[in-house]
Design a protein around this motif. Structure first.
Motif, PDB file in Angstrom:
ATOM      1  N   TYR A  17      -8.244   4.902  -5.855  1.00 19.45           N
ATOM      2  CA  TYR A  17      -6.828   4.529  -5.920  1.00 19.45           C
ATOM      3  C   TYR A  17      -6.061   5.126  -4.743  1.00 19.45           C
ATOM      4  O   TYR A  17      -5.271   4.425  -4.081  1.00 19.45           O
ATOM      5  N   GLN A  18      -6.269   6.396  -4.467  1.00 17.27           N
ATOM      6  CA  GLN A  18      -5.565   7.051  -3.373  1.00 17.27           C
ATOM      7  C   GLN A  18      -5.873   6.383  -2.036  1.00 17.27           C
ATOM      8  O   GLN A  18      -4.972   6.168  -1.206  1.00 17.27           O
ATOM      9  N   ALA A  19      -7.139   6.034  -1.838  1.00 14.19           N
ATOM     10  CA  ALA A  19      -7.534   5.386  -0.586  1.00 14.19           C
ATOM     11  C   ALA A  19      -6.945   3.979  -0.488  1.00 14.19           C
ATOM     12  O   ALA A  19      -6.480   3.554   0.578  1.00 14.19           O
ATOM     13  N   ASP A  20      -6.968   3.255  -1.590  1.00 17.65           N
ATOM     14  CA  ASP A  20      -6.443   1.883  -1.585  1.00 17.65           C
ATOM     15  C   ASP A  20      -4.932   1.864  -1.343  1.00 17.65           C
ATOM     16  O   ASP A  20      -4.420   0.985  -0.645  1.00 17.65           O
ATOM     17  N   ALA A  34       4.314   4.331  -9.605  1.00  9.37           N
ATOM     18  CA  ALA A  34       3.593   5.573  -9.870  1.00  9.37           C
ATOM     19  C   ALA A  34       3.104   5.583 -11.318  1.00  9.37           C
ATOM     20  O   ALA A  34       3.755   5.054 -12.213  1.00  9.37           O
ATOM     21  N   SER A  35       1.962   6.187 -11.519  1.00 11.14           N
ATOM     22  CA  SER A  35       1.376   6.252 -12.855  1.00 11.14           C
ATOM     23  C   SER A  35       1.360   7.684 -13.366  1.00 11.14           C
ATOM     24  O   SER A  35       1.008   8.611 -12.631  1.00 11.14           O
ATOM     25  N   PRO A  36       1.698   7.898 -14.642  1.00 14.51           N
ATOM     26  CA  PRO A  36       1.594   9.225 -15.247  1.00 14.51           C
ATOM     27  C   PRO A  36       0.203   9.517 -15.781  1.00 14.51           C
ATOM     28  O   PRO A  36      -0.025  10.544 -16.419  1.00 14.51           O
ATOM     29  N   ASN A  37      -0.732   8.605 -15.518  1.00 11.21           N
ATOM     30  CA  ASN A  37      -2.090   8.664 -16.054  1.00 11.21           C
ATOM     31  C   ASN A  37      -3.009   9.355 -15.043  1.00 11.21           C
ATOM     32  O   ASN A  37      -3.181   8.872 -13.917  1.00 11.21           O
ATOM     33  N   ALA A  38      -3.607  10.467 -15.434  1.00 14.18           N
ATOM     34  CA  ALA A  38      -4.471  11.226 -14.521  1.00 14.18           C
ATOM     35  C   ALA A  38      -5.661  10.412 -14.043  1.00 14.18           C
ATOM     36  O   ALA A  38      -6.168  10.630 -12.935  1.00 14.18           O
ATOM     37  N   LEU A  39      -6.138   9.458 -14.857  1.00 11.30           N
ATOM     38  CA  LEU A  39      -7.240   8.613 -14.430  1.00 11.30           C
ATOM     39  C   LEU A  39      -6.861   7.765 -13.222  1.00 11.30           C
ATOM     40  O   LEU A  39      -7.728   7.308 -12.475  1.00 11.30           O
ATOM     41  N   GLU A  76      -5.490  10.685  -9.926  1.00  4.99           N
ATOM     42  CA  GLU A  76      -6.582  11.534  -9.435  1.00  4.99           C
ATOM     43  C   GLU A  76      -7.760  10.729  -8.902  1.00  4.99           C
ATOM     44  O   GLU A  76      -8.722  11.294  -8.395  1.00  4.99           O
ATOM     45  N   SER A  77      -7.685   9.409  -9.003  1.00  3.25           N
ATOM     46  CA  SER A  77      -8.769   8.550  -8.538  1.00  3.25           C
ATOM     47  C   SER A  77      -8.795   8.491  -7.012  1.00  3.25           C
ATOM     48  O   SER A  77      -7.811   8.104  -6.379  1.00  3.25           O
TER      49      SER A  77
END
Length: 370
Positions: free
Chosen positions: A321-324, A309-314, A317-318
């Motif tokens: 990324y969510q789809a992949d 998991a990433s704490p980076n909103a980029l 929220e992508s």
């Protein structure tokens, strides 16, 4: 007079030479990065090689070559031992929270110049101002996660896959893997027994040691990165590990293996963050590297490749990324982003005093000898 002119001419030639090589000319800068194994997108399987991408980006941006010397470690304790020895100098390291606190307390980290890290603005506020770096001076969160249990459903009865007890189930003797670092291994026993993983009560650590000694005859091996091959191949059937690594293992598992995952309760919440050691040779370059890794393309590539998991909103929220990653991965990796700080403050490892660390290390040696 002639000799003086020759000496002056020689001095001018040397100065010119130094400028050409050291003032942004042909010299290649060096950046030494020390990270966990399997913890960065390296170009395999069509992924972005973020180290090589940084080298290319830096040259095109600043007109100077840079070479990243990238090496890996298996545990926070291995990292600490290497830094403490002074045998090697690193510019960027990525330890876990409790180790960051220890390194900071021992004067082994440099305060960061955030003017060189503007992408820090994308770090979720829930990951700022936490105990290990309350003033946000020494670290930039890289990933975070929760420890879970991975098991092979072809060898383990799903009815047994509950809580920490699975790691002590005699039915699976010789098929269980335990952490090969003291803090995580003791953590499994203390969470199982309902003990405080940050206690200063030596009797509770003694109790945890006994729990690990009880488990010892069931354990196939004490592992870190070795857990990947052991679970993927089916040589072992059960192991506690960091949630993101489950997806890496599941993707590489053999045909006769069916890896599954669950969170035992309670369990460890952790953050790994980018830091700069005090013996860094080029702090500005190190900060530029950290900032680059926070930019969208490399940040998404790293998060997808290592599946943490990433704490980076980029990243989170992508839509790409969510789809992949897919729905299952997003549900496992981001179960409670909004409440992370609360869970973290309750369950994360804290830095122990030197006296307690020495005591825990003695107990750990007792376990390994037995």
């Amino acid at each position: 007079m002639k000799k003086k002119l020759s000496a002056l001419a020689l001095a001018l030639v040397l100065a010119l030479s130094l400028c050409l090589t050291g003032c942004g000319g042909s010299d290649t800068l060096t950046l030494n990065v020390y990270n966990w194994g399997e913890y960065i997108s390296d170009g395999s399987d069509g992924s972005l090689d973020t180290i090589h991408a940084f080298e290319d980006w830096y040259e095109s941006t600043y007109g100077q070559k840079v070479k990243v010397n990238y090496s890996t470690y298996a545990s926070n304790e291995d990292l600490y031992a290497k830094l403490k020895s002074g045998a090697v100098s690193y510019d960027v390291i990525i330890p876990s929270d409790y180790m960051i606190a220890r390194l900071k307390d021992e004067g082994m980290l440099q305060p960061l110049n955030f003017d060189n890290i503007p992408n820090y603005q994308h770090i979720h506020e829930g990951f700022q101002g936490l105990y290990y770096d309350p003033d946000n001076q020494y670290s930039v969160p890289y990933t975070y996660g929760v420890v879970g249990i991975i098991y092979d459903a072809n060898q383990v009865d799903p009815a047994d896959a509950q809580g920490w007890d699975l790691m002590w189930n005699e039915k699976y003797a010789g098929k269980i893997l335990q952490f090969n670092n003291s803090r995580d291994a003791f953590g499994t026993a203390m969470y199982k027994d309902g003990l405080d993983v940050n206690t200063t009560d030596k009797a509770q650590w003694d109790q945890a040691l006994q729990t690990l000694l009880d488990q010892r005859p069931l354990v196939k091996g004490y592992v870190m990165d070795e857990i990947f091959n052991s679970l993927e191949s089916g040589e072992a059937a059960i192991g506690a590990y960091y949630a993101g690594d489950y997806f890496t293992m599941a993707e590489a598992q053999a045909e006769n293996v069916d890896l599954q995952f669950y969170y035992p309760e309670p369990t460890n919440y952790f953050i790994d963050a980018m830091c700069i050691p005090t013996d860094c040779q080029n702090q500005e370059l190190a900060e530029i590297f950290i900032n680059y890794m926070l930019s969208e393309e490399p940040a998404v590539a790293n998060a997808e490749y290592i599946s943490y998991a990433s704490p980076n909103a980029l990243v989170y929220e992508s839509e790409t990324y969510q789809a992949d990653m897919g729905q299952e991965a997003m549900e496992i990796l981001y179960p409670d982003l909004g409440d992370f700080a609360q869970q973290y403050n309750t369950l994360a490892y804290r830095n122990l005093s030197n006296e307690m660390l020495d005591y825990v290390n003695t107990l750990w040696e007792t376990l390994k000898i037995n």
